[in-house]
Structure formats: C-alpha cells, structure tokens
Design an enzyme around this catalytic site. Structure first.
Site, PDB file in Angstrom:
ATOM      1  CG  ASP A 104      63.073  61.109  27.453  1.00 26.39           C
ATOM      2  OD1 ASP A 104      62.341  62.012  27.001  1.00 26.39           O
ATOM      3  OD2 ASP A 104      62.827  60.504  28.509  1.00 26.39           O
ATOM      4  CE  LYS A 150      64.709  59.039  31.432  1.00 25.79           C
ATOM      5  NZ  LYS A 150      64.141  58.620  30.125  1.00 25.79           N
ATOM      6  CE  LYS A 153      61.190  59.846  32.189  1.00 15.58           C
ATOM      7  NZ  LYS A 153      60.946  59.668  30.736  1.00 15.58           N
TER       8      LYS A 153
END
Length: 317
Positions: free
Chosen positions: A154, A217, A253
C-alpha cells in the site's frame, strides 16, 4: 452524470507532462451535488435478513485488518494475525479476513502468524503516511517489505506534487514502485481528504490506474477526512469506466472511518450499484479497518442467536 474518459486512445497520454495534464483535465467535471445525492440515496437501501447475513460475511472477508501505530509490537501483530485467521473462535464458519496490514518491519511476524491460512499480508510503504521522502528511500521501503514476504504493498502518492500539477512525477513514482513490487499487488493511496476537490479525486484515480495500480485506495486513516460514500462512489465510477475503456479491472479500497456493519453494507451497495457484481469479491474490494471487524462479528452473532454478545465476546482493538 457523465463519467467516461475522453474517447481517444490511452496509449499516448503519459508521453509527456503536457499530454498527461491535457488528459486528466479533460476528464468530465464532477457534479458534487449529484454525486453526494446519489451516494446518500444508495445508502438508504433496505437489506433483508438473509441478504444481511450474506453481506456481513462478505464484508468480513473484505477486511484488511490493520495496525499502523508507532507502538506496534510483535505480540500485537501476532494477535492481529490470529484474529484475521479465526475472527470468531466460537464459530469456525466465520470467514477469514482478506489481509492484515502492517508496517514493513512487521511483515515477517505477520507472515508467520497467518501462514497457511490464505490471509494476505499487506504492508504500507513509500514513507507512509506522509510520503515525504526521496524516491530511492521509498523504493528501499518497498523492497524491504517485499523481501520480508508482503503479498500486497500500500503506497502513498506525493500529494504535494499532485496538487502542484506535477502529474508526471506522481505517475513515474507509481510506475517505479510497481516495478519494485514485482508480482506483489500494489494499492495506491490518494489521501482523498487532502486532495480538496472531487475533480482531483477523479484525476488521481485515472492517474493511478494509468500507472499500473492494482487497487486505488482512499486514505491512510491518519487524517481528519478519510473514506466517505461520495469519494468511494467516485472511485468506483472511475474503475468501472477504466475497465470499459481498457479491459483492465482495478480494485477499490476505502479506508479510515468505516466502523459499523451498517456503514460497511452501505459501501457494498455502492459497489454493486456502481461498479457491479464483478467487484463484490475481496480480490477487487477491501475495507481498510481496525474496529469494523468487531461490529461485524457482533452483528453476525445477533443474526445467528437473536441476541448481542457479552462485552468480552470480541477483542477491542
């Protein structure tokens, strides 16, 4: 509202800073009022008991169970891994979570804790959460996490560069991180609360996907405004339209601020009604959360037994 990109080929849009800027600023402007109204409307959908039970299990399977604190210890990460593998020790029909998400120095501990379970280990990298570091430092962060066994990375974008209009710099960093990640899946975090406008969130979504993100995300969970139904809806529109134009599917996400089962189900409705059923799978949709799992487990027990659990039924993260 129109959401598709300009009709020309995407093959040349990253050739230079000017072509990338022209493309991103050529995306349709976001009707903020319409976006928020649609997100609010979808959030009022009624979910019946059978569908709710399915939605709860689906949401559990989509959780990236997360601890990203300076006080994290190997013991805390092992406990988190055990909870991800067996969220409810009294009911082994409970799904495992999708992943545990930790700092790079805790990846090896997390891998050992979830070994053989199918639970992934995600690691934040690239000088999370601010992203204020030189590229070689960011890439070293990524390589350390991958070498320790991370299944997913991430990364955070350079929001300062993005907001200054230096889109090609952001693009090139994502490409470099993707290369350093190898076969490890890459989630690109925009920190939507710092991007100021919905138009910027749409541009960041397309920029991340053009650079090879496997997931886009919303947030780090470290700022005041994190995932919201409106910004997640906007990103779901972007991945839907990107697949329509390129044939490439990208995951989404939302992270930060999603704490209750009711909230999680609202987001699942957004997914189904916007991107479609193809995204209703933890390969394509995740919740970045720490406390959400506890509420999902309590609501799951309530459906099964007709009563809420006692205060010691779930651990408090």
């Amino acid at each position: 509202m129109p959401t598709s990109a300009p009709a020309h080929s995407l093959g040349d849009v990253t050739a230079s800073d000017s072509t990338l800027r022209r493309f991103l600023h050529g995306l349709p402007g976001v009707d903020a009022v319409g976006l928020e109204a649609r997100a609010a409307s979808l959030g009022t959908r009624s979910i019946k008991t059978t569908a709710k039970a399915y939605a709860i299990d689906l949401a559990i399977s989509m959780v990236d169970l997360t601890t990203l604190e300076g006080a994290d210890t190997p013991g805390k990460v092992r406990a988190l891994g055990a909870k991800a593998v067996l969220p409810d020790p009294t009911d082994r029909t409970t799904p495992t979570t999708a992943a545990v998400c930790v700092y790079p120095d805790m990846v090896a501990v997390a891998k050992e804790a979830v070994a053989g379970s199918g639970v992934k280990v995600a690691s934040v990298a690239t000088a999370f959460p601010a992203g204020r570091a030189a590229l070689d430092v960011k890439l070293a962060d990524v390589r350390d996490a991958v070498a320790a066994g991370a299944d997913e990375i991430d990364m955070v974008i350079d929001r300062g560069a993005f907001l200054a209009g230096r889109y090609l710099k952001v693009y090139d960093e994502i490409v470099a991180v993707k290369e350093a990640s190898g076969a490890t899946r890459l989630k690109v975090i925009f920190e939507t609360g710092e991007l100021s406008t919905y138009d910027n969130i749409r541009r960041a979504s397309w920029l991340g996907m053009l650079a090879g993100a496997d997931f886009i995300k919303t947030s780090t969970g470290k700022v005041a405004v994190n995932a919201t139904p409106a910004n997640t809806l906007l990103m779901l529109e972007a991945v839907r339209d990107f697949r329509a134009q390129t044939g490439v599917q990208v995951g989404v996400k939302p992270a930060g601020g999603i704490r209750t089962t009711k909230d999680a189900i609202k987001f699942l409705v957004l997914v189904n009604e916007t991107a479609g059923a193809d995204w209703l799978d933890n390969h394509w949709f995740r919740f970045g959360a720490s406390s959400l799992l506890n509420d999902l487990l309590m609501q799951r027990q309530k459906l099964a037994t007709g009563r809420y659990s006692g205060p010691d039924y779930v651990t408090v993260d």
